[in-house]
Scaffold this active site. Sequence first.
Site, PDB file in Angstrom:
ATOM      1  N   LYS A   1      35.584  40.887  45.590  1.00 27.39           N
ATOM      2  CA  LYS A   1      36.771  41.323  46.323  1.00 27.39           C
ATOM      3  C   LYS A   1      37.663  40.151  46.700  1.00 27.39           C
ATOM      4  O   LYS A   1      38.889  40.294  46.715  1.00 27.39           O
ATOM      5  CB  LYS A   1      36.369  42.121  47.572  1.00 27.39           C
ATOM      6  CG  LYS A   1      35.808  43.481  47.209  1.00 27.39           C
ATOM      7  CD  LYS A   1      35.900  44.439  48.366  1.00 27.39           C
ATOM      8  CE  LYS A   1      35.563  45.849  47.900  1.00 27.39           C
ATOM      9  NZ  LYS A   1      35.643  46.833  48.974  1.00 27.39           N
ATOM     10  N   LYS A  15      35.250  53.221  33.608  1.00 25.84           N
ATOM     11  CA  LYS A  15      34.975  54.266  34.574  1.00 25.84           C
ATOM     12  C   LYS A  15      36.290  54.808  35.126  1.00 25.84           C
ATOM     13  O   LYS A  15      37.245  54.043  35.276  1.00 25.84           O
ATOM     14  CB  LYS A  15      34.181  53.612  35.726  1.00 25.84           C
ATOM     15  CG  LYS A  15      33.101  54.475  36.311  1.00 25.84           C
ATOM     16  CD  LYS A  15      32.282  53.668  37.286  1.00 25.84           C
ATOM     17  CE  LYS A  15      32.432  54.260  38.663  1.00 25.84           C
ATOM     18  NZ  LYS A  15      31.502  53.711  39.638  1.00 25.84           N
ATOM     19  N   LYS A  71      41.181  54.794  40.262  1.00 26.97           N
ATOM     20  CA  LYS A  71      42.598  54.843  40.626  1.00 26.97           C
ATOM     21  C   LYS A  71      43.317  53.559  40.284  1.00 26.97           C
ATOM     22  O   LYS A  71      44.492  53.556  39.960  1.00 26.97           O
ATOM     23  CB  LYS A  71      42.744  55.094  42.132  1.00 26.97           C
ATOM     24  CG  LYS A  71      42.553  56.524  42.496  1.00 26.97           C
ATOM     25  CD  LYS A  71      43.029  56.788  43.889  1.00 26.97           C
ATOM     26  CE  LYS A  71      44.528  56.900  43.937  1.00 26.97           C
ATOM     27  NZ  LYS A  71      45.013  57.345  45.230  1.00 26.97           N
TER      28      LYS A  71
END
Length: 339
Positions: free
Chosen positions: A113, A201, A204
Amino acid sequence: MESSSKQVLSLIQPTGDIHLGNYLGAVKNWVDIQEKYSSVLGVANLHAMTMPYKAPKLREATWKMAYQLLATGINHENLFIQSLIPEHMELCWILSSVCSYGDLTRMTQFKDKSDQIKEVNGKEELISSALFFYPVLQAADILIYKADYVPVGKDQEQHLELSRSIAQRFNYQFGVEYFKMPEPLFTNTPKILSTANPHKKMSKSLGDKHFINIFEDEKRIRKQINSAVTDTGENPDGEMSPGVSNLFQILKSSGNIEGHDALLNDFNSGSLKYKDLKQEVGNSLVSFLEPIRNKYLEIQGNKRKYRDMVKQSSIEIRKRAQKTLSEVREITGILNVKY
Ligand code: TRP
């Protein structure tokens, strides 16, 4: 299904609309789990603060996620908003005293992240210490309700492992058998792929063409299925391509087993027309999602009522968290007072 006394807990970050991959891969599983176990499910808005965000957007996304979870069939008594139960944050601090710094530095999600933050912005953007502390808050979420099982994806396995080691160290440090060891609950849920790039996968972050919003109207859902990538020419020996296999998976998951089997026969005999497959998937998916969409429309027309329901259930669930905190304060020697 027989009810059990085991406690299940999970939280989901308020990331916008629930897409078909989230729904079939996680949320639907929680809906089913409620029948079997005592369950609590939270909207992790405090975890959402660990990445750069805008306040009005987060506020809106938090309620939206709560409404959408209700629409999919999560019982309102089982649902809470994380920030409405401030004891999670207090326990997070207490647990940080038994969480080793070295363990936190080994969390791979922190690395992923923080790289993401750098990449997306290209400019100097804050990598918060909240992002680093994220797994401790997650451990608090889990331990505060003494959860036996935590349904999570593989990406959360390391965080769950850390929660177990925090629980263990707490018990050892204070000489008590207080916290239970939470177990992951990996269920065999289908992995739904992107309709535009079936090598990835469904997500969004890939862009609009890649995911199906489960609350979308009929026309959009059909359009999305019709434009799904099928063959990309990489399977010469008659093997099923990922895009086609994804459509079969969606067909099966939407409950149309008969249609699935018939079309699979066609595939095996070499007579399958992708147009027919897409039409069947579109029809099945639309009727499968219809009740959820209708419920969501109803909720959107009565937001106040549903908001109050979730606030009330958060207040109820908070009582359990307060009980744990009061015990933990005793155990850890920090002062306790009845306010
Ligand atoms: N970290 C989880 C995710 O992003 C969300 C989460 C927060 C969670 N607290 C939790 C999951 C406790 C399980 C248990 O998916």
